[in-house]
Design an enzyme around this catalytic site. Structure first.
Site, PDB file in Angstrom:
ATOM      1  N   ALA A 167       0.491  -1.294   0.012  1.00 59.36           N
ATOM      2  CA  ALA A 167       0.262  -0.445  -0.030  1.00 59.36           C
ATOM      3  C   ALA A 167       0.579   1.240   0.296  1.00 59.36           C
ATOM      4  O   ALA A 167       0.217   2.452  -0.445  1.00 59.36           O
ATOM      5  CB  ALA A 167      -0.940  -0.156   1.033  1.00 59.36           C
ATOM      6  N   ASP A 168       2.115   1.233   0.517  1.00 60.62           N
ATOM      7  CA  ASP A 168       2.628   2.449   0.854  1.00 60.62           C
ATOM      8  C   ASP A 168       4.518   2.811   0.296  1.00 60.62           C
ATOM      9  O   ASP A 168       4.841   2.587   0.602  1.00 60.62           O
ATOM     10  CB  ASP A 168       2.884   3.094   1.621  1.00 60.62           C
ATOM     11  CG  ASP A 168       3.530   3.919   1.925  1.00 60.62           C
ATOM     12  OD1 ASP A 168       3.662   4.813   1.101  1.00 60.62           O
ATOM     13  OD2 ASP A 168       4.038   4.374   3.112  1.00 60.62           O
ATOM     14  N   LEU A 169       4.360   1.561  -1.238  1.00 59.26           N
ATOM     15  CA  LEU A 169       6.000   1.714  -2.165  1.00 59.26           C
ATOM     16  C   LEU A 169       7.223   2.257  -2.196  1.00 59.26           C
ATOM     17  O   LEU A 169       6.120   3.571  -2.593  1.00 59.26           O
ATOM     18  CB  LEU A 169       5.340   1.426  -3.180  1.00 59.26           C
ATOM     19  CG  LEU A 169       6.522  -0.426  -3.618  1.00 59.26           C
ATOM     20  CD1 LEU A 169       7.645  -0.776  -2.788  1.00 59.26           C
ATOM     21  CD2 LEU A 169       6.801  -1.018  -4.923  1.00 59.26           C
ATOM     22  N   ASN A 173      10.776   2.441   2.604  1.00 60.33           N
ATOM     23  CA  ASN A 173      10.393   0.679   2.908  1.00 60.33           C
ATOM     24  C   ASN A 173      10.720  -0.834   1.592  1.00 60.33           C
ATOM     25  O   ASN A 173      10.424  -1.835   1.644  1.00 60.33           O
ATOM     26  CB  ASN A 173       8.612   0.693   2.711  1.00 60.33           C
ATOM     27  CG  ASN A 173       7.891   1.656   3.748  1.00 60.33           C
ATOM     28  OD1 ASN A 173       8.355   1.525   4.653  1.00 60.33           O
ATOM     29  ND2 ASN A 173       6.761   2.046   3.491  1.00 60.33           N
TER      30      ASN A 173
END
Length: 238
Positions: A167-169, A173
């Protein structure tokens, strides 16, 4: 309940444990104050609320679920309770367990916890194993060679082929250790039931491209993106 998880309940709280940690983790583990000097704040990326912890000889990461943006005006750390199956820490724990079974490069989950603060709200935290000797991609953009970017593309394709939607590439991360790449922080991540559909994959890659442009500038992003997509598409072109 999966064999790779054990659930322990106490009044208004519940904890999922990986069987490897049964009998070791207590509710106190989810409080950084409990660890004192053994807990060190994670400095790069995110919204805060994460600590590296030396937990009785286990090197782990403790992360509290915190809101960002306008929602912090309502609450910084509580979420609407819509049933245990929707609790964010439990969902991430189970996703990481599944990805570990698929042998994808992610941290192994240790435990997930939540507490009902009221009938409508809860707070949550998760503990994962720390991956040794890594650094965020955000700190290594200038030093990663072309083959490194190609290898990163290969790894991102592995996740997409398995239907894994992060969801938050972003560059914080992705952790790097030599020629290895790991994805972390799967809050709100999920398995897409129709992985052959290309739309979500393109959007996922574009999100990552925006993170690269923000940190390194458009010229650097365009150059390294060529090699990343070579790896993603299975090409060995120079």
């Amino acid at each position: 309940m999966a064999e790779s998880e054990i659930c322990v309940r106490d009044n208004h709280s519940a904890c999922l444990l990986h069987p490897d940690y049964l009998g070791q983790v207590s509710e106190a583990w989810f409080s950084p104050e409990y660890w004192g000097k053994l807990a060190r704040p994670v400095s790069s990326g995110g919204r805060g609320g994460a600590w590296f912890v030396d937990a009785d000889g286990h090197q782990v990461v403790l992360r509290k679920y915190l809101r960002g943006g306008l929602m912090t005006r309502l609450s910084r750390s509580s979420y609407v309770f819509l049933g245990e199956q929707h609790v964010r820490s439990f969902a991430e724990f189970r996703l990481l367990n599944w990805l570990t079974e698929l042998e994808l490069p992610v941290p192994k989950p240790v435990a997930a916890w939540y507490r009902r603060m009221s009938p409508l709200h809860y707070q949550a935290s998760i503990i994962i194993e720390r991956i040794d000797n890594t650094a965020p991609l955000a700190d290594l953009i200038g030093s990663l060679d072309d083959n490194g970017w190609r290898n990163l593309g290969v790894n991102l394709r592995r996740f997409h082929d398995a239907g894994v939607k992060h969801a938050d590439l972003n560059c914080f991360n992705v952790l790097v250790r030599g020629d290895e790449f790991f994805l972390i922080d799967f809050d709100k991540g999920r398995i897409v039931q129709s992985p052959a559909s290309a739309g979500w994959k393109s959007a996922n890659l574009e999100r990552f491209a925006r993170s690269l442009r923000k940190l390194a500038g458009a010229k650097t992003q365009e150059r390294v993106w060529y090699f990343l997509m070579n790896g993603y598409n299975g090409s060995q072109e120079a």
